[in-house]
Enzyme design. Structure first.
Site, PDB file in Angstrom:
ATOM      1  N   LYS A 223       0.837  -1.202   0.000  1.00  0.00           N
ATOM      2  CA  LYS A 223       0.000   0.000   0.000  1.00  0.00           C
ATOM      3  C   LYS A 223       0.872   1.252   0.000  1.00  0.00           C
ATOM      4  CE  LYS A 223      -3.729  -2.366   2.465  1.00  0.00           C
ATOM      5  NZ  LYS A 223      -4.285  -2.669   3.801  1.00  0.00           N
TER       6      LYS A 223
ATOM      7  N   GLN B  62      -4.093  -1.553   9.994  1.00  0.00           N
ATOM      8  CA  GLN B  62      -3.966  -2.883   9.387  1.00  0.00           C
ATOM      9  C   GLN B  62      -4.505  -3.959  10.335  1.00  0.00           C
ATOM     10  OE1 GLN B  62      -2.652  -3.473   6.163  1.00  0.00           O
ATOM     11  NE2 GLN B  62      -3.470  -5.517   6.546  1.00  0.00           N
TER      12      GLN B  62
ATOM     13  N   ASP C 148     -11.076   2.859   5.064  1.00  0.00           N
ATOM     14  CA  ASP C 148     -11.572   1.482   4.974  1.00  0.00           C
ATOM     15  C   ASP C 148     -13.096   1.404   5.076  1.00  0.00           C
ATOM     16  OD1 ASP C 148      -9.528  -0.298   4.431  1.00  0.00           O
ATOM     17  OD2 ASP C 148      -8.842  -0.395   6.514  1.00  0.00           O
TER      18      ASP C 148
END
Lengths: 287, 287
Positions: A52, A96, A119
Site C-alpha cells: 500500500k 492494518q 476502509d
C-alpha cells in the site's frame, strides 16, 4: 461468450486517473496523504502494508507508516489515531488488521475520524451506506472496487437478483448494501444457510467472499450469471486460489473475475482512489 | 394450526415489566424521561405523539413535548435537540416524522446523541446494528418489537430463509439486519424486484412493510411459514388494513400477526421498553 472481468487492467486505468488527480492537487498545494498503522509483526500484514505504501508513493501521495510492537497498549494506538485525525497532511487513516488480541478493533475503528476512515469500517460510515444516505462517506474498498468493475463492464444491477456469500464487515455486508442501493434484490448467506446451492443458483450476480477454496462449483451457478470471486486462500505453494472453481465454472457465466487479477488489484486501486476522494471532500468542506 | 401472534397481549406484558422497571428506577432516584419533538401540525403526527406521551406517563416516566410551528428554522430544532442531549432528566429523544421540507431529517437525526436515539435512526446506531457489534445501541422500535414477538412465540430464526418486503430505514433495513444477526438467510426486496412472488414463496419468515394494502395473497406464501404484517394503510372508514390479505392467507401459515393488534402495539411498547434500557445503560456508563 464469457467476459473475463480484468481487474488488473482496470486497476491500471484507475491508478492513472488517481495519479493525475494527485498531481493536480499537489500543484494546487494539497498533496493527498495516507497513514497506515501496523501493530505487531504478522508477516502478511507487513507485506500488505508495504504494498500500500509503495503504491501511494508511486502515485505521488504522502505515505506514512506508524509501526508498533505487538505488546503496545491500546491507548497508545488510540493516541496515534487521534493525532493523525488532527494532522492536516493526512487524509486517509488505515489500521492494518489483525490487531493483537488485547486491542479492541471496534474501539480503534471508532477513534478514527469518519471523514478519514478510508476502509469505511467506522459504524457511522457503514450506517450511512446501509441507509443509502445521499452524502459523501467512505466505503470499504473491496466492495467499492467491485462496484467500479461492474459499472465499467456495463453489468446491469437494478432489478437483478444478487447473492452475497459471506457476511464480513470487510466485504459481504458493505457489498450487499452497495448492491441494494443500486436496486438489486439482495440475499446474504451465512454459515447456517441451508441448501446454499439452491440460493446461489438464483443469482444473476453472485459475489463470493468466504475464504473457502473452490466452494463454488457448476451446481451452484445460474447459467449466464455474473460471478465475482473475492477468494483469498493460498495453496501449499503460496498460489492464490479463488472461492470459485474458475476452470469448471467460467464457461457457464456471462462474466467472471479471475483469481488472481480480478478483485485483488481493484481493492488497492480503490484504496488510492478513495484517498484522493477524501482529500477532495475535505477541501469542499473546509474551503 | 395457525398461531395468531397477539401483539396486543404481549405488549401488555412488556408494559407491565416496563412499569415495574420504571418504579424501581424512580425509587432509586432515577426517573426515566422521554422527549418528543413535533414540528408542524400534521394531524396523524399529533395523535401519535399524544399516544406516546400518554403511554410514557401511564408507565410512570417523565414525558416532555417540544412543539414547534411548521415554519420553524432548522437551527432551532438542532438547538433543541442539543439541549435535550445535555439534559440529564431525558434518556430518550424522538423527533416525530415527517419534518417540514425545509428541515433535513438526516441533519436532525445526526444531532441526537446516539445513546438517546430511541428510534435507532442515527447512522452510528444503524451501522452498529448492521455490523452486529456486541455492545449496547438503540434499535428501531418496530423491528425490535417484532424480534421480541418472534422470541416470545419461540419461532426459530437461525438457518431460516427470511424475506423482508420493503427497505425503509424505519422497518425494512433494521429488520433485515436483526434477522441476519440472528443467523437467518435474509433477502430484502424493493420496488424493482422482479417476480416478487417467487421470492416471498421461499420465505420461512416473511416480513411485509410496504404500505400496499393486501399485497400478499396466498400465491405469495410458503405453506407453514410465519408472516409478520407491518401494514399501516387505512381504508375509507379509517380502519387499519394490513399488507397481507389475512382472511385468505392465515390458514396457510403456522403463525401470523393480525392487523390491528399485531405489530402496532408492540412498537409503542418497545419504545417505552427501550427508553428504560437507555436509562439503565446511561447508569452503567456514568457510574
Amino acid at each position: 461468450m464469457t467476459t473475463i472481468l480484468d481487474g488488473k487492467k482496470l486497476a491500471k486505468i484507475i491508478n492513472e486517473e488517481t495519479k493525475n488527480d494527485v498531481s493536480q492537487l499537489t500543484a494546487a498545494g494539497i498533496k493527498p496523504g495516507i497513514a497506515v498503522i501496523l501493530v505487531g509483526d504478522d508477516e502478511a500484514s507487513q507485506i500488505y502494508t508495504r504494498n500500500k505504501q509503495r503504491k501511494a508513493e508511486r502515485l505521488g501521495m504522502t505515505s506514512i507508516l506508524k509501526q508498533f510492537p505487538a505488546s503496545t497498549e491500546q491507548q497508545v494506538i488510540i493516541d496515534t489515531v487521534q493525532s493523525l485525525n488532527r494532522d492536516n497532511t493526512i487524509n486517509a487513516i488505515l489500521v492494518q488488521s489483525p490487531l493483537p488480541a488485547h486491542i479492541s478493533q471496534s474501539t480503534v475503528t471508532e477513534a478514527i475520524a469518519p471523514e478519514k476512515d478510508v476502509d469505511g469500517f467506522h459504524p457511522i460510515n457503514l450506517g450511512k451506506l446501509y441507509a443509502n444516505e445521499p452524502t459523501h462517506y467512505p466505503v470499504a474498498c473491496t466492495p467499492k472496487g467491485i462496484m467500479t468493475m461492474l459499472d465499467h463492464y456495463h453489468i446491469p444491477i437494478a432489478g437483478q437478483r444478487a447473492v452475497v456469500v459471506g457476511r464480513s464487515i470487510l466485504v459481504g455486508k458493505p457489498m450487499a448494501a452497495l448492491l441494494q442501493n443500486a436496486d438489486a434484490t439482495v440475499t446474504i448467506t451465512n454459515r447456517q444457510t441451508q441448501n446454499l446451492q439452491s440460493i446461489t443458483k438464483q443469482a444473476d450476480i453472485l459475489v463470493v467472499a468466504t475464504g473457502t477454496a473452490h466452494l463454488i462449483t457448476p451446481e451452484y451457478v445460474k447459467p449466464n450469471s455474473v460471478i465475482i470471486d473475492v477468494g483469498i486462500e493460498h495453496d501449499a505453494n503460496g498460489k492464490l486460489i479463488g472461492d470459485v472453481d474458475f476452470d469448471r465454472v467460467a464457461d457457464l457465466t456471462s462474466a467472471i473475475t479471475p483469481v488472481p487479477g480480478g478483485v485483488g488489484p481493484m481493492t488497492i486501486a480503490t484504496l488510492m482512489q478513495q484517498t484522493v476522494e477524501l482529500t477532495k471532500w475535505s477541501l469542499e468542506n473546509n474551503g
